[in-house]
Design a protein around this motif. Structure first.
Motif, mmCIF file in Angstrom:
data_model
loop_
_atom_site.group_PDB
_atom_site.id
_atom_site.type_symbol
_atom_site.label_atom_id
_atom_site.label_comp_id
_atom_site.label_asym_id
_atom_site.label_seq_id
_atom_site.Cartn_x
_atom_site.Cartn_y
_atom_site.Cartn_z
ATOM 1 N N ARG A 277 38.387 -9.043 -1.663
ATOM 2 C CA ARG A 277 39.576 -9.741 -2.174
ATOM 3 C C ARG A 277 39.494 -11.240 -1.905
ATOM 4 N NH1 ARG A 277 43.623 -6.308 -3.660
ATOM 5 N NH2 ARG A 277 43.165 -4.115 -3.235
ATOM 6 N N SER A 278 40.132 -11.982 -2.771
ATOM 7 C CA SER A 278 40.106 -13.444 -2.633
ATOM 8 C C SER A 278 40.911 -13.891 -1.419
ATOM 9 C CB SER A 278 40.690 -14.098 -3.883
ATOM 10 O OG SER A 278 40.917 -15.468 -3.614
ATOM 11 N N PRO A 279 40.330 -14.770 -0.598
ATOM 12 C CA PRO A 279 41.100 -15.344 0.510
ATOM 13 C C PRO A 279 41.926 -16.555 0.080
ATOM 14 C CG PRO A 279 38.830 -16.086 0.645
ATOM 15 C CD PRO A 279 38.924 -15.200 -0.582
ATOM 16 N N HIS A 280 41.833 -16.906 -1.207
ATOM 17 C CA HIS A 280 42.536 -18.094 -1.717
ATOM 18 C C HIS A 280 43.524 -17.685 -2.807
ATOM 19 C CE1 HIS A 280 39.361 -20.232 0.345
ATOM 20 N NE2 HIS A 280 38.459 -19.622 -0.398
ATOM 21 N N PRO A 281 44.669 -18.365 -2.888
ATOM 22 C CA PRO A 281 45.597 -18.076 -3.980
ATOM 23 C C PRO A 281 45.134 -18.633 -5.320
ATOM 24 C CG PRO A 281 46.571 -19.666 -2.457
ATOM 25 C CD PRO A 281 45.257 -19.254 -1.868
ATOM 26 N N HIS A 282 44.246 -19.618 -5.299
ATOM 27 C CA HIS A 282 43.767 -20.182 -6.560
ATOM 28 C C HIS A 282 42.400 -20.802 -6.292
ATOM 29 C CE1 HIS A 282 44.585 -22.907 -10.321
ATOM 30 N NE2 HIS A 282 43.906 -21.811 -10.615
ATOM 31 N N ALA A 283 41.383 -20.332 -6.967
ATOM 32 C CA ALA A 283 40.037 -20.873 -6.736
ATOM 33 C C ALA A 283 39.148 -20.495 -7.904
ATOM 34 C CB ALA A 283 39.457 -20.320 -5.434
ATOM 35 N N ARG A 284 38.098 -21.307 -8.076
ATOM 36 C CA ARG A 284 37.073 -20.986 -9.069
ATOM 37 C C ARG A 284 35.936 -20.267 -8.353
ATOM 38 N NH1 ARG A 284 37.098 -22.850 -13.617
ATOM 39 N NH2 ARG A 284 38.290 -24.720 -13.098
ATOM 40 N N ILE A 285 35.489 -19.183 -8.966
ATOM 41 C CA ILE A 285 34.370 -18.442 -8.383
ATOM 42 C C ILE A 285 33.085 -19.088 -8.878
ATOM 43 C CG2 ILE A 285 33.172 -16.234 -8.281
ATOM 44 C CD1 ILE A 285 35.896 -14.890 -8.808
ATOM 45 N N VAL A 286 32.270 -19.567 -7.933
ATOM 46 C CA VAL A 286 31.007 -20.205 -8.297
ATOM 47 C C VAL A 286 29.895 -19.165 -8.322
ATOM 48 C CG1 VAL A 286 29.314 -21.953 -7.641
ATOM 49 C CG2 VAL A 286 31.763 -22.374 -7.287
ATOM 50 N N ASP A 287 29.913 -18.287 -7.305
ATOM 51 C CA ASP A 287 28.819 -17.323 -7.219
ATOM 52 C C ASP A 287 29.262 -16.124 -6.383
ATOM 53 O OD1 ASP A 287 26.074 -16.496 -7.633
ATOM 54 O OD2 ASP A 287 25.836 -16.800 -5.465
ATOM 55 N N ILE A 288 28.798 -14.952 -6.795
ATOM 56 C CA ILE A 288 29.024 -13.750 -5.992
ATOM 57 C C ILE A 288 27.647 -13.172 -5.670
ATOM 58 C CG2 ILE A 288 30.085 -11.467 -5.874
ATOM 59 C CD1 ILE A 288 32.017 -12.368 -8.072
ATOM 60 N N ASP A 289 27.337 -13.072 -4.388
ATOM 61 C CA ASP A 289 26.037 -12.532 -3.976
ATOM 62 C C ASP A 289 26.242 -11.173 -3.306
ATOM 63 O OD1 ASP A 289 23.545 -11.936 -3.086
ATOM 64 O OD2 ASP A 289 23.393 -13.620 -1.664
ATOM 65 N N PRO A 290 25.885 -10.093 -4.008
ATOM 66 C CA PRO A 290 26.060 -8.770 -3.408
ATOM 67 C C PRO A 290 24.928 -8.413 -2.447
ATOM 68 C CG PRO A 290 25.198 -8.552 -5.632
ATOM 69 C CD PRO A 290 25.364 -10.034 -5.377
ATOM 70 N N GLY A 291 23.898 -9.259 -2.382
ATOM 71 C CA GLY A 291 22.691 -8.948 -1.619
ATOM 72 C C GLY A 291 22.939 -8.491 -0.188
ATOM 73 N N PRO A 292 23.670 -9.300 0.605
ATOM 74 C CA PRO A 292 23.866 -8.906 2.005
ATOM 75 C C PRO A 292 24.573 -7.551 2.146
ATOM 76 C CG PRO A 292 24.552 -11.187 1.645
ATOM 77 C CD PRO A 292 24.250 -10.611 0.294
ATOM 78 N N ALA A 293 25.452 -7.232 1.207
ATOM 79 C CA ALA A 293 26.152 -5.941 1.275
ATOM 80 C C ALA A 293 25.204 -4.809 0.907
ATOM 81 C CB ALA A 293 27.357 -5.951 0.345
ATOM 82 N N LEU A 294 24.413 -5.025 -0.147
ATOM 83 C CA LEU A 294 23.484 -3.974 -0.594
ATOM 84 C C LEU A 294 22.393 -3.702 0.441
ATOM 85 C CD1 LEU A 294 23.246 -4.970 -4.360
ATOM 86 C CD2 LEU A 294 24.209 -2.840 -3.439
ATOM 87 N N ALA A 295 22.148 -4.691 1.314
ATOM 88 C CA ALA A 295 21.113 -4.514 2.329
ATOM 89 C C ALA A 295 21.562 -3.596 3.466
ATOM 90 C CB ALA A 295 20.712 -5.882 2.895
ATOM 91 N N ILE A 296 22.848 -3.306 3.524
ATOM 92 C CA ILE A 296 23.373 -2.455 4.599
ATOM 93 C C ILE A 296 23.096 -0.989 4.252
ATOM 94 C CG2 ILE A 296 25.490 -1.711 5.768
ATOM 95 C CD1 ILE A 296 26.599 -4.568 5.166
ATOM 96 N N GLY A 297 22.583 -0.241 5.203
ATOM 97 C CA GLY A 297 22.293 1.168 4.976
ATOM 98 C C GLY A 297 23.540 1.932 4.593
ATOM 99 N N GLY A 298 23.435 2.805 3.593
ATOM 100 C CA GLY A 298 24.586 3.630 3.202
ATOM 101 C C GLY A 298 25.443 3.003 2.126
ATOM 102 N N VAL A 299 25.078 1.794 1.690
ATOM 103 C CA VAL A 299 25.840 1.152 0.612
ATOM 104 C C VAL A 299 25.206 1.513 -0.724
ATOM 105 C CG1 VAL A 299 26.586 -1.046 -0.387
ATOM 106 C CG2 VAL A 299 26.612 -0.709 2.095
ATOM 107 N N HIS A 300 26.008 2.034 -1.650
ATOM 108 C CA HIS A 300 25.460 2.523 -2.919
ATOM 109 C C HIS A 300 25.729 1.607 -4.095
ATOM 110 C CE1 HIS A 300 24.254 6.686 -1.711
ATOM 111 N NE2 HIS A 300 24.960 6.306 -0.656
ATOM 112 N N ALA A 301 26.758 0.788 -4.009
ATOM 113 C CA ALA A 301 27.054 -0.057 -5.165
ATOM 114 C C ALA A 301 27.919 -1.234 -4.756
ATOM 115 C CB ALA A 301 27.781 0.747 -6.241
ATOM 116 N N VAL A 302 27.652 -2.364 -5.389
ATOM 117 C CA VAL A 302 28.569 -3.509 -5.344
ATOM 118 C C VAL A 302 28.759 -3.916 -6.801
ATOM 119 C CG1 VAL A 302 28.966 -5.877 -4.585
ATOM 120 C CG2 VAL A 302 27.739 -4.281 -3.080
ATOM 121 N N LEU A 303 29.974 -3.784 -7.311
ATOM 122 C CA LEU A 303 30.226 -4.088 -8.722
ATOM 123 C C LEU A 303 31.166 -5.289 -8.843
ATOM 124 C CD1 LEU A 303 30.780 -0.480 -10.186
ATOM 125 C CD2 LEU A 303 28.636 -1.757 -9.931
ATOM 126 N N THR A 304 30.932 -6.073 -9.904
ATOM 127 C CA THR A 304 31.768 -7.247 -10.157
ATOM 128 C C THR A 304 32.261 -7.205 -11.600
ATOM 129 O OG1 THR A 304 29.934 -8.608 -10.939
ATOM 130 C CG2 THR A 304 30.335 -8.593 -8.562
#
Lengths: 267, 748
Positions: B55-82
């Motif tokens: 979830r966004s920690p900001h009430p208003h912001a532009r998303i520059v980049d979403i990197d799912p890499g660090p999450a996908l590197a965790i064992g037991g993680v099957h998907a990160v969707l955007t």
């Protein structure tokens, strides 16, 4: 996560020596866990019998609010009744309240009012600190991480009259907006302690001095007493209340409690 | 439109056990008390993954980049969707699709979903969600609703002009009022389980009030055919409006289809506070003008509600706020200007009372001010202006053609006995409660009245209908519906309706999925007893009539079909005959408003009144609501105990808004999204309640029943505020009324 269930004081102190976070009733720690905190080393204290003992004026840190509600000194028992729900009171402990050192800790104004001492035990021995040496800031204390709060020590003689009250936005299960304890001894010595109106529990010496001279619950000098209390606190504005209201509430509450003490004395 | 079903019952049928008018025990009551009832959060299946939301920690912001890499590197993680993984329409919305399933370029409120994660267990899922790296450029949030109005950031404007613009009254009162952002705070948080069917489709079991609306939005965003998605009713722990909008529904279906595994999610409490819409905060400017006799001559109102970042139901909530801006009173000359603005505050939508709550707080304060200006009893002022059947609604001009017993509500409420003065020093009966702040001598008692009106069912030209099926099975008669039971008692009342209509006592109500029956509409707008109840009555009556005609029977019961005192067809034989009836029930049609906000916009109305008795500690500003008496227009109480349950719960929710329930939003961020700081009334804050049910049949609901869920919440808040004003003499133009509002002006 490293998790130890200590069954005696030795085990608990060993774990603390290795950097474990002490877990008593969990009523503060688990709130933090729900908020995302992930301590990596915890020692559970509930099975440490030494912590649950009461000897005279020494209250073991693991004594629960539920026990204090029935058996504690009057104003501390009154405070205990306002802690959470029955389930919370059966879990939460006096030692946990002292260790968390929240400005809103329900038990803390009483400890300040009677000049209680906090007993700290570590591998190196036991030391006791007066409440005002122990509480150093918002959720900050003089406890070293290898030390366990083992007891709260009350003075041998407690004042004959003692009254607690706490303002909250609802009538039960609420964090204090202002909490207050007023005590009065037979010789007129009066203490006034408050919570939620400063980084730590505080006493108001000027008001105590004035109160010493009062004996009539209808005295006009109560206005001045109320004013001194309101002027002596250092509250903040946050999402729970405002600085102005806390200041006002502190004065009104202290005045009402002093009046109750004086009425009792007169009766 | 389906003709209203027959309401005539044979003598035999009205004798059916657990039929209408009885306080039948809930079939789900004991399982819920014993903990054996399965709520959505209890669902599980083999091979299940767990979801978590980034979830966004900001009430208003532009998303520059979403990197799912660090999450996908965790064992037991099957998907990160955007957002890129949304197969179909990126946007969803109950009325207007304007809200991204996952934010793609800009986040518009604090806590807006940006990515979703599936992992082997809930803890890993949460850790993975925290590990998804999102780079933002923080933008200035628009958080001031007045500024949004000025900048024309609006979801809807409504302009009501009725009567003669030149008519003026001799007595004038004005006021500005404010209502804070209340949350529904249902005890069950958002939860769901999505199960892929192995053929590219998915079954979803999730918290909801309206499976068919979920279904159409899910289908659009997944880009699947309607048949490939089945949205199932499940166990729901409260709703109050919070569950009309989609939240985790599309997310879970996406993750289930992507991972080809069942995926479950349960929002934690703080996430729930950001994961659903809230009651609109409102600012209300009023001007009432009356003649010397206290007759309302003119009412003007400016209504501003903050819809937050996305549309949700803001347009309809604003409609209600404007259409009920005058309350249950007659007035021929009315101007209302309403606006629902778009900001970067949390999105607001449906909550019990739906716009009528906010304006009731204001119009009732105005009526009390007007009475004071006229030096008239405030109840007499209300009697003189009471809206009745045959009158025109002050705002829209609609002629009211169903029973509207405003006058009876006022008179019977006033006639209810007052409690005796309380001299108890029991702290639990004093303000401050266990806090021991207050003695009886610190207390002043106050009494206040308030009255409210609201529409029942959907309005403004909606094609509002419910489908239901009744069939005869070997296990007894079965009612099938997709209407959602959120705890309100639908499961009880439609069973009662079916029993009375069929004459069969053995009736079971089954909640079935979107593929097996048509829509029942939303469990909202106080509508299900009237709409789904109406469909069940029509289906059961038609089924009974067909059976009796077929066998020339006189009546039907659990034994079968009877004629001349003899059983002519045993039930077992009937049950194998494939007897079933599916009926769609519609309420009388409504219109869209014309350019002046005029028209027949509503199908039915209900009115209620509340008398609050409060004890106020003026020195500390603490209040104990001692008792609330109420009279409520219910049409016909089909289950009196359930009606009283709705009344007591609704009143407590109104007391909560009056005294403590508010999401504190600063700069677009919710400061108190926990039960530690979002305070709900406890049992020590709950007043005693005495309720009088005003029954005037004639509505189109089954047996003349009206919806009862919302009226208890509409005027109870205003009554508590009026009582505190009476005790203190303060203006108190805002709810919740906080201790500082009373104490810092009231002195010791």
């Amino acid at each position: 996560m490293d998790f130890v269930v200590a069954t005696d004081l030795e085990e608990a102190l060993d774990a603390l020596g290795r950097g474990a976070l002490p877990l008593a009733g969990g009523t503060d720690l688990m709130v933090g866990v729900n908020a995302g905190q992930r301590p990596d080393n915890v020692v559970a204290l509930r099975r440490v019998r030494e912590l649950r003992q009461r000897n005279g004026q020494r209250i073991g840190a693991g004594v629960t609010w539920r026990v204090i509600e029935d058996e504690g000194p009057r104003a501390l028992a009154q405070a205990a009744r306002t802690v959470g729900s029955p389930q919370i009171r059966n879990a939460g402990t006096l030692g946990g309240n002292v260790g968390t050192a929240s400005p809103a800790g329900d038990g803390l104004p009483f400890l300040a009012a009677v000049d209680a001492e906090i007993e700290l035990t570590s591998r190196e021995g036991v030391r006791t600190l007066r409440w005002d040496e122990f509480f150093t800031g918002v959720k900050e204390t003089a406890r070293r991480t290898d030390e366990l709060i083992t007891a709260v020590v009350l003075p041998a003689a407690l004042p004959g009259r003692q009254e607690f009250a706490k303002i909250g936005v609802r009538n039960a299960m609420v964090i204090a907006t202002v909490a207050c304890v007023v005590t009065r001894a037979d010789d007129g010595t009066t203490t006034v302690a408050l919570g939620s109106v400063a980084p730590t529990p505080i006493r108001i010496p000027e008001a105590e001095e004035l109160a010493k001279t009062l004996s009539d619950p209808g005295s006009a000098a109560l206005d001045e007493f109320q004013h001194l209390v309101a002027a002596g606190v250092r509250p903040i504005t946050d999402h729970r209340s405002t600085e102005e209201y806390r200041r006002h509430g502190a004065g009104v509450l202290a005045r009402r409690l002093l009046t109750r003490c004086l009425r009792e004395g007169a009766a | 439109m389906t003709a209203p079903p027959s309401t005539t019952l044979t003598d035999h049928v009205t004798g059916t056990v657990n039929g209408i008018g009885e306080s039948t025990v809930r079939p789900d009551g004991i399982p819920k008390l014993q903990g054996s009832f399965a709520y959505a959060s209890d669902l599980e299946t083999e091979g299940m993954l767990w979801a978590a939301t980034v979830r966004s920690p900001h009430p208003h912001a532009r998303i520059v980049d979403i990197d799912p890499g660090p999450a996908l590197a965790i064992g037991g993680v099957h998907a990160v969707l955007t957002a890129e993984d949304v197969p179909g329409r990126l946007l969803f919305g109950l009325e207007h699709p304007d809200q991204p399933v996952l934010a793609s370029d800009v986040v518009r409120y604090w806590g807006e979903p940006v990515a979703i994660v599936a992992a082997e267990d809930p803890e890993t899922a949460r850790i993975a969600a925290a590990a998804v790296t999102v780079e933002y450029v923080v933008l200035d949030p628009l958080v001031d609703p007045e500024e949004a109005d000025t900048r024309d950031e609006v979801f809807r404007r409504i302009r009501i002009r009725r009567g003669d613009q030149d008519v003026r009254g001799s007595v004038v009162v004005e006021g500005v009022y404010e209502v804070g952002m209340q949350d529904q705070a249902p005890l069950g948080t958002e939860a769901g389980l999505a199960i892929p069917d192995g053929e590219g489709g998915v079954d979803l079991y999730a918290t909801t009030q309206y499976v068919h609306a979920d279904h159409s939005q899910i289908v659009a965003s997944l880009d699947l055919t309607a048949e490939m998605v089945r949205s199932h009713p499940t166990g729901i722990g409260g709703a109050f409006g919070a569950r009309e909008d989609v939240n985790l529904h599309i997310h879970l279906c996406m993750l289930a289809l992507y991972t080809r595994r069942p995926v479950k999610q349960v929002y934690q409490r703080s996430e729930s506070f950001t994961g659903h819409v809230h009651r609109h905060p409102a600012r209300l400017r009023y001007r009432h003008e009356a003649d010397e006799d206290g007759r309302l001559v003119r009412v003007e109102a400016d209504v501003l509600i903050d819809g937050g970042a996305y549309a949700s139901t803001t347009s309809a909530v604003l409609g209600n706020a404007c259409y009920f801006a005058v309350g249950p009173y007659k007035c021929d000359n009315v101007n209302v200007d309403g606006v629902g603005v778009r900001t970067n505050n949390p999105p607001c939508g449906a909550m019990r009372g739906f716009g009528a709550v906010q304006v009731c707080f204001a119009h009732e304060a105005q009526m009390d001010r007007l009475a004071a200006a006229l030096d008239m009893d405030p109840l007499e002022l209300r009697r003189r202006n009471a809206l009745a059947t045959g009158d025109a609604l002050a705002t829209t001009g609609q002629r009211i053609d169903t029973p509207l017993p405003t006058r009876e509500v006022i008179d019977s409420l006033v006639a209810m006995p007052m409690p005796e003065d309380d001299d108890s020093e029991d702290p639990l009966r004093l303000p401050g409660g266990t806090g021991l702040t207050t003695e009886r001598r610190d207390v002043r008692r106050g009494v206040g009245y308030a009255f409210g009106i609201k529409n029942l069912g959907f309005s403004e030209g909606s094609d509002d209908y419910a489908q239901a099926r009744v069939l005869l099975s070997p296990q007894g008669a079965i009612v099938e519906t997709a209407a959602i039971e959120v705890g309100q008692g639908l499961v009880t009342v439609v069973g009662q309706i079916a029993r009375s209509a069929l004459g069969i006592g053995n009736v079971e109500v089954r909640h079935i999925d979107t593929s097996r029956i048509g829509s029942a509409g939303s469990t909202s707008a106080s509508r299900q007893t009237q709409l789904t109840g109406g469909a069940v009555l029509a289906a059961a009556t038609a089924l009974r009539d067909r059976v009796l005609t077929e066998f020339a029977g006189e009546y039907l019961d659990d034994d079968g079909v009877w004629r001349d005192g003899e059983l002519v067809v045993p039930y077992a034989e009937l049950a194998s005959g494939g007897w079933e009836e599916t009926t769609t029930f519609r309420h009388p049609p409504t219109e869209e408003p014309d350019e002046n906000g005029q028209g027949t916009l509503h199908a039915d109305f209900a009115v209620a009144g509340h008398r609050a008795i409060v004890d106020v500690d003026v020195g500390l500003g603490l209040v104990r609501v001692v008792r609330i008496d109420t009279a409520q227009d219910v049409g016909k109480a089909l289950n009196p105990e359930s009606v009283r349950g709705q009344i007591e719960g609704g009143i407590l929710q109104g007391v909560g808004l009056a005294m403590m329930e508010e999401l504190i939003v600063e700069g677009g961020v919710i400061r108190n999204p926990t039960f530690t700081d979002y305070l709900l009334p406890t049992v020590l804050d709950a007043p005693d309640v005495e309720a009088l049910l005003i029954e005037q049949e004639g509505s189109w609901g089954p047996h003349g029943a009206k919806g009862v869920g919302e009226p208890p919440t509409i005027s109870s808040t205003a009554a508590v505020a009026a009582a505190i004003r009476e005790a203190t003499g303060l203006a108190l133009p805002r709810v919740p009324i906080r201790p500082e509002h009373v104490a810092l002006e009231g002195g010791v």
